[in-house]
Design a protein around this motif. Structure first.
Motif, short mmCIF file in Angstrom:
data_model
loop_
_atom_site.label_atom_id
_atom_site.label_comp_id
_atom_site.label_asym_id
_atom_site.label_seq_id
_atom_site.Cartn_x
_atom_site.Cartn_y
_atom_site.Cartn_z
N GLU B 15 -68.78 -60.05 40.82
CA GLU B 15 -68.12 -59.03 41.79
C GLU B 15 -66.78 -58.84 41.46
O GLU B 15 -65.93 -59.78 40.92
CB GLU B 15 -67.78 -60.03 43.22
CG GLU B 15 -67.07 -59.26 44.00
CD GLU B 15 -67.29 -59.73 45.53
OE1 GLU B 15 -66.82 -60.82 45.96
OE2 GLU B 15 -67.93 -58.69 46.36
N ILE B 16 -66.22 -57.46 41.21
CA ILE B 16 -65.01 -57.30 40.76
C ILE B 16 -64.02 -56.61 41.97
O ILE B 16 -62.87 -57.12 41.91
CB ILE B 16 -65.01 -55.94 39.86
CG1 ILE B 16 -66.22 -56.33 38.72
CG2 ILE B 16 -64.04 -55.74 39.07
CD1 ILE B 16 -65.83 -57.45 37.73
N LEU B 17 -64.62 -55.83 42.64
CA LEU B 17 -63.75 -55.44 43.97
C LEU B 17 -64.21 -56.14 44.99
O LEU B 17 -65.20 -56.39 45.68
CB LEU B 17 -64.28 -53.90 44.11
CG LEU B 17 -63.96 -52.88 43.01
CD1 LEU B 17 -64.04 -51.56 43.48
CD2 LEU B 17 -62.49 -53.05 42.66
N ASN B 36 -54.20 -55.81 33.39
CA ASN B 36 -55.52 -55.58 32.98
C ASN B 36 -56.57 -56.40 33.55
O ASN B 36 -56.40 -57.55 33.82
CB ASN B 36 -55.55 -56.02 31.58
CG ASN B 36 -55.20 -54.48 30.82
OD1 ASN B 36 -55.20 -53.51 31.49
ND2 ASN B 36 -54.64 -54.66 29.39
N GLY B 37 -57.85 -55.80 33.85
CA GLY B 37 -58.79 -56.59 34.47
C GLY B 37 -58.79 -56.63 35.88
O GLY B 37 -59.69 -57.62 36.48
N SER B 38 -57.70 -56.09 36.65
CA SER B 38 -57.57 -56.16 37.93
C SER B 38 -58.80 -55.49 38.71
O SER B 38 -59.01 -55.78 40.04
CB SER B 38 -56.29 -56.03 38.57
OG SER B 38 -55.73 -54.68 38.07
N GLY B 39 -59.46 -54.43 38.16
CA GLY B 39 -60.47 -53.89 38.58
C GLY B 39 -60.07 -52.30 39.02
O GLY B 39 -60.67 -51.49 39.89
N LYS B 40 -59.02 -51.80 38.30
CA LYS B 40 -58.75 -50.51 38.54
C LYS B 40 -59.70 -49.34 38.16
O LYS B 40 -59.91 -48.47 38.71
CB LYS B 40 -57.15 -50.33 37.69
CG LYS B 40 -55.88 -51.08 38.03
CD LYS B 40 -54.82 -50.82 37.34
CE LYS B 40 -54.84 -50.88 36.06
NZ LYS B 40 -54.95 -52.15 35.44
N SER B 41 -60.10 -49.81 36.89
CA SER B 41 -61.24 -48.62 36.49
C SER B 41 -62.46 -48.78 37.18
O SER B 41 -63.29 -47.92 37.35
CB SER B 41 -61.65 -49.06 35.07
OG SER B 41 -60.45 -48.79 34.04
N THR B 42 -62.94 -50.04 37.51
CA THR B 42 -64.10 -50.21 38.41
C THR B 42 -63.75 -49.35 39.75
O THR B 42 -64.93 -48.48 40.09
CB THR B 42 -64.22 -51.52 38.74
OG1 THR B 42 -64.16 -52.45 37.68
CG2 THR B 42 -65.45 -51.97 39.49
N LEU B 43 -62.62 -49.27 40.31
CA LEU B 43 -62.49 -48.64 41.59
C LEU B 43 -62.76 -47.17 41.31
O LEU B 43 -63.28 -46.44 42.06
CB LEU B 43 -61.27 -48.95 42.39
CG LEU B 43 -60.81 -48.13 43.48
CD1 LEU B 43 -61.81 -48.46 44.49
CD2 LEU B 43 -59.51 -48.29 43.77
N1 LIG Z 1 -69.41 -52.22 32.52
C1 LIG Z 1 -68.86 -53.31 32.58
N2 LIG Z 1 -69.62 -54.28 32.33
C2 LIG Z 1 -69.18 -55.49 32.20
N3 LIG Z 1 -67.82 -56.10 32.82
C3 LIG Z 1 -67.02 -55.02 33.38
C4 LIG Z 1 -67.52 -53.59 32.96
N4 LIG Z 1 -66.62 -52.90 33.29
C5 LIG Z 1 -65.59 -53.87 34.12
N5 LIG Z 1 -66.06 -55.08 33.61
C6 LIG Z 1 -65.36 -56.23 34.14
O1 LIG Z 1 -64.70 -56.20 35.28
C7 LIG Z 1 -63.39 -56.47 35.43
C8 LIG Z 1 -62.21 -55.40 35.86
O2 LIG Z 1 -62.38 -54.20 34.98
P1 LIG Z 1 -61.54 -53.16 34.88
O3 LIG Z 1 -61.97 -52.39 36.32
O4 LIG Z 1 -62.15 -52.23 33.78
O5 LIG Z 1 -60.29 -53.49 35.06
P2 LIG Z 1 -58.88 -52.52 34.87
O6 LIG Z 1 -59.46 -51.30 34.78
O7 LIG Z 1 -57.81 -52.81 35.97
O8 LIG Z 1 -58.39 -53.07 33.53
C9 LIG Z 1 -62.89 -57.04 33.93
O9 LIG Z 1 -62.98 -58.47 33.97
C10 LIG Z 1 -64.07 -56.36 33.24
O10 LIG Z 1 -64.38 -57.35 32.00
#
Ligand SMILES: Nc1ncnc2c1ncn2[C@@H]1O[C@H](COP(=O)(O)OP(=O)(O)O)[C@@H](O)[C@H]1O
Ligand SMILES: [Mg+2]
Lengths: 428, 256
Positions: B15-17, B36-43
């Motif tokens: 779970e990321i978000l 970094n790693g907070s979930g910005k790209s995930t969102l």
């Molecule tokens: N495609 C993916 N596969 C596995 N883990 C991922 C993937 N994308 C993101 N993560 C994990 O999700 C977490 C949040 O990542 P991300 O959303 O990229 O953060 P941010 O953009 O804030 O740096 C990190 O721990 C990252 O390792």
């Protein structure tokens, strides 16, 4: 072990007799030699993946009838020769009227030229590696003989349209022999097409001999229907500083096989072999290429791409043999493959045999799928999945399609590829 | 325009978000900051519809409609645009062909006539100049051999071409030198309008010197832990993420 089955004797009875005597004699001789020829099986190394697709049933043995007329008028620009079920239709041809260029049906050759040709036919092909080419030699009813005198340059591409009319079942054996004199130049397009829906077999053989400095561009488009098995062979022998440029485009079918054998026999000879194959449904396509670096200082560059969708199967077997004397050889082979479904299969096998020590030889083969990240990037801009798949698949072969030096073939190829994309990628 | 309610998403089962809530109105510029790693790209990727990320609960409404039910391409045609943190290189597909296909897919969706090659070429050349990309880039493969900065400017160029309703910019500032940052920000500012919203995602605050946000949110551990006006970004710059008790994987100062 069960004895291998042999070629039915029905296949050894040639049809039409309207050839010069020396060629009839050659044909009879080849027929005799083929008696009891074992059919390839899974254990036959160079037929491992294709033997089960080759179905030489008796109904295919008889020669397809040649009415002497061709099918619907062909809109071919420029020079062309039309084969109808393996026999040239003179009235459908348009030939150059240029000095130094001889283009004649085998049937019209005088006895002395026919005798000379009979001596030379089959000399470009390894009989063991291209077994079925010998069946063509036992069966051809006609053929196209092309001779370019030294320095002759054909001013436009020559199209050879090989039409198979499968309104009844049977087989056809188109044949081509090209003798390119010193420093002559020729671009030749072989197009294999078909009409009718009965089971048919096309066994086509093309041979090229290139004298010193000759430049031959060969384009080969294999696009017959789903009822047609195609087994083809192309043999090439090159003398000093000659150049053979090959572009093969193949669309799958129940059985498709092309053997391409090139011998670089004198210093400075070079060849480029490009190939694109796409298969879908239950189709099968097998390319076997052999490049013999016999002499030193020769270059070969080979690039083949296979795309397989559905349950289809594509095979690439690329052999490069660098002989002991062939120092300073330069050989590059690349084979990349794209699987568009989990049910598709591609087998690739580069075979390098190197007996000289001062050579540059590189080869690479890959098999992959469309990249998910790339698809997401494209669709995230509003591009449909169908279009994204099409763009990415086209990207895989576009370079090779663009290198085909004849515009109308590029167009035909693109149209056929679009049909392939339409049926392979469903609209979302 | 965009309404995110209690959004949970995971990737590869992790779970990321963990419950995102966010309201964005037309004309607004929002910045989401976080280590970094907070979930910005995930969102960002979830909003664009990347299937690699699984939405486990929550709701996202875009102009009143359920966004999560729509295919990625449909979201794009209706006005969602994501400028990727890592734009993908696609050799063999020309930028020009790709962009025209995209623009026409959208026009078709909106019932507008498609653009022919000449019309599109003219438009694309203008827009490429706006982001200081040599129009020769149009002939190259998508992002093929582009520098980091060129890729980012190509993303902005695409936004300018597609004229989205909601532009999500994921770390559009990273990898840009001062001049390129200025060009990219000018491009983004050109997008600002009363009926368009912009969501900027960034680790650093330096982009916010050029594109002044109306709202700033701090994302940490998959939740928005603080929201405020543009002064929040300045405060973060001064005090670092540590101020909010967040561990920044990067250890780098927030100021850029
Ligand atoms: N495609 C993916 N596969 C596995 N883990 C991922 C993937 N994308 C993101 N993560 C994990 O999700 C977490 C949040 O990542 P991300 O959303 O990229 O953060 P941010 O953009 O804030 O740096 C990190 O721990 C990252 O390792
Ligand atoms: Mg990120």
């Amino acid at each position: 072990m069960k004895p291998a089955s042999t070629l039915s004797s029905a296949f050894l009875t040639p049809g039409g007799q309207s050839l010069p005597q020396p060629l009839l004699d050659l044909r009879a001789q080849r027929g005799t030699a083929l008696a009891d020829m074992p059919l390839p099986t899974r254990k036959t190394e160079n037929w491992k993946y294709s033997s089960r697709h080759l179905k030489l049933s008796e109904e295919l043995a008889s020669a397809l009838p040649t009415s002497g007329k061709c099918g619907p008028a062909l809109a071919v620009p420029g020079y062309h020769v039309v084969f109808h079920n393996g026999v040239i239709v003179p009235e459908a041809c348009e030939l150059p009227d240029q000095s130094g260029i001889t283009i004649q049906p085998f049937a019209e050759l005088d006895d002395s030229l026919a005798a000379e040709l009979a001596e030379r036919l089959d000399n470009t092909l390894d009989a063991e590696a291209a077994q079925l080419a010998r069946l063509n030699s036992a069966r051809f009813e006609d053929g196209l003989y092309i001779r370019l005198a030294p320095d002759a340059v054909l001013d436009q591409p020559l199209f050879i349209i090989s039409q198979t009319d499968a309104s009844c079942s049977g087989s056809a054996y188109p044949r081509l022999y090209v003798d390119a004199g010193r420093h002559s130049q020729l671009t030749l397009v072989e197009e294999y097409i078909s009409s009718g829906d009965q089971p048919a077999l096309v066994n086509a053989v093309s041979e090229f001999t290139l004298a010193e400095g000759a430049q031959v561009t060969s384009v080969r488009l294999s696009a017959e229907g789903e009822n047609v098995q195609h087994v083809g062979a192309t043999g090439v022998r090159q003398q000093a500083h000659s150049r053979f440029d090959s572009h093969c485009v193949g669309f799958g079918g129940p059985m498709r096989r092309h053997d391409l054998q090139v011998r670089l026999e004198q210093s400075g000879a070079n060849c480029r072999l490009n190939g694109v194959v796409v298969t879908q449904g239950q189709q099968h396509y097998d390319n076997h290429t052999v490049i013999e670096h016999v002499a030193p200082h020769c270059d070969s560059e080979e690039t083949y791409r296979n795309i397989a969708a559905g349950q289809s199967h594509a095979v690439f077997n690329g052999r490069i043999h660098i002989h002991q004397d062939a120092q300073k050889s330069n050989a590059n082979m690349s084979n990349k493959n794209l699987l568009l479904s989990t049910g598709a299969e591609i087998d690739t096998k580069p075979e390098l045999e190197i007996y000289a020590d001062d050579v540059k030889c590189a080869h690479g083969a890959t098999i992959g799928q469309l990249d998910k990240q790339s698809i997401f990037y494209l669709v995230s801009r509003g591009v449909s999945r169908h279009e994204a798949n099409t763009l990415l698949t086209m990207a895989f072969i576009n370079e090779l399609v663009q290198q085909i030096p004849v515009e109308s073939v590029r167009e035909t190829t693109q149209i056929r590829l679009n049909q392939f994309f339409e049926t392979t990628f469903e609209e979302a | 325009m965009l309404s995110i309610k209690n959004l949970h998403a995971s990737v590869e089962g992790k779970e990321i978000l963990k419950g995102i809530n966010l309201e964005i109105n037309p004309g607004e510029v929002h910045a989401i900051m976080g280590p970094n790693g907070s979930g910005k790209s995930t969102l960002s990727q979830v909003l664009a519809g990347n299937e690699a990320y699984e939405v486990t609960s929550g709701e996202v409404l875009f102009n009143g409609e359920n966004l999560l039910d729509k295919e990625t391409e449909e979201r794009a045609r209706e006005g969602i645009f994501l400028a990727f943190q890592y734009p993908v290189e696609i050799p063999g597909v020309s930028n020009l062909q790709f962009l025209r296909t995209a623009v026409n897919a959208k026009r078709k969706h909106l019932g507008e006539p498609e653009m022919n090659a000449a019309e599109f070429m003219k438009l694309a050349r203008e827009v490429s100049k706006q982001v200081d990309l040599n129009p020769d880039f149009l002939k190259r493969g998508v992002n093929e051999g582009f520098s980091g900065g060129e890729k980012k400017r190509n993303e902005i160029m695409q936004a300018l071409l597609l004229q989205p309703k909601l532009a999500i910019l994921d770390e559009t500032d990273s990898g840009l030198d001062i001049d390129a940052l200025k060009v990219a920000s000018d491009g983004v500012n050109a997008l600002r309008s009363a009926d368009r919203a912009i969501l900027m995602v960034t680790h650093y605050q330096r982009l916010l010197n050029h594109i002044v946000p109306d709202h700033v949110h701090v994302l940490a551990g998959g939740r928005i832990i603080k929201s405020g006006g543009r002064e929040l970004a300045l405060e973060l710059e001064e005090k670092g993420y540590g101020w909010l008790g967040i561990k920044d994987e990067d250890d780098a100062p927030v100021a850029g």
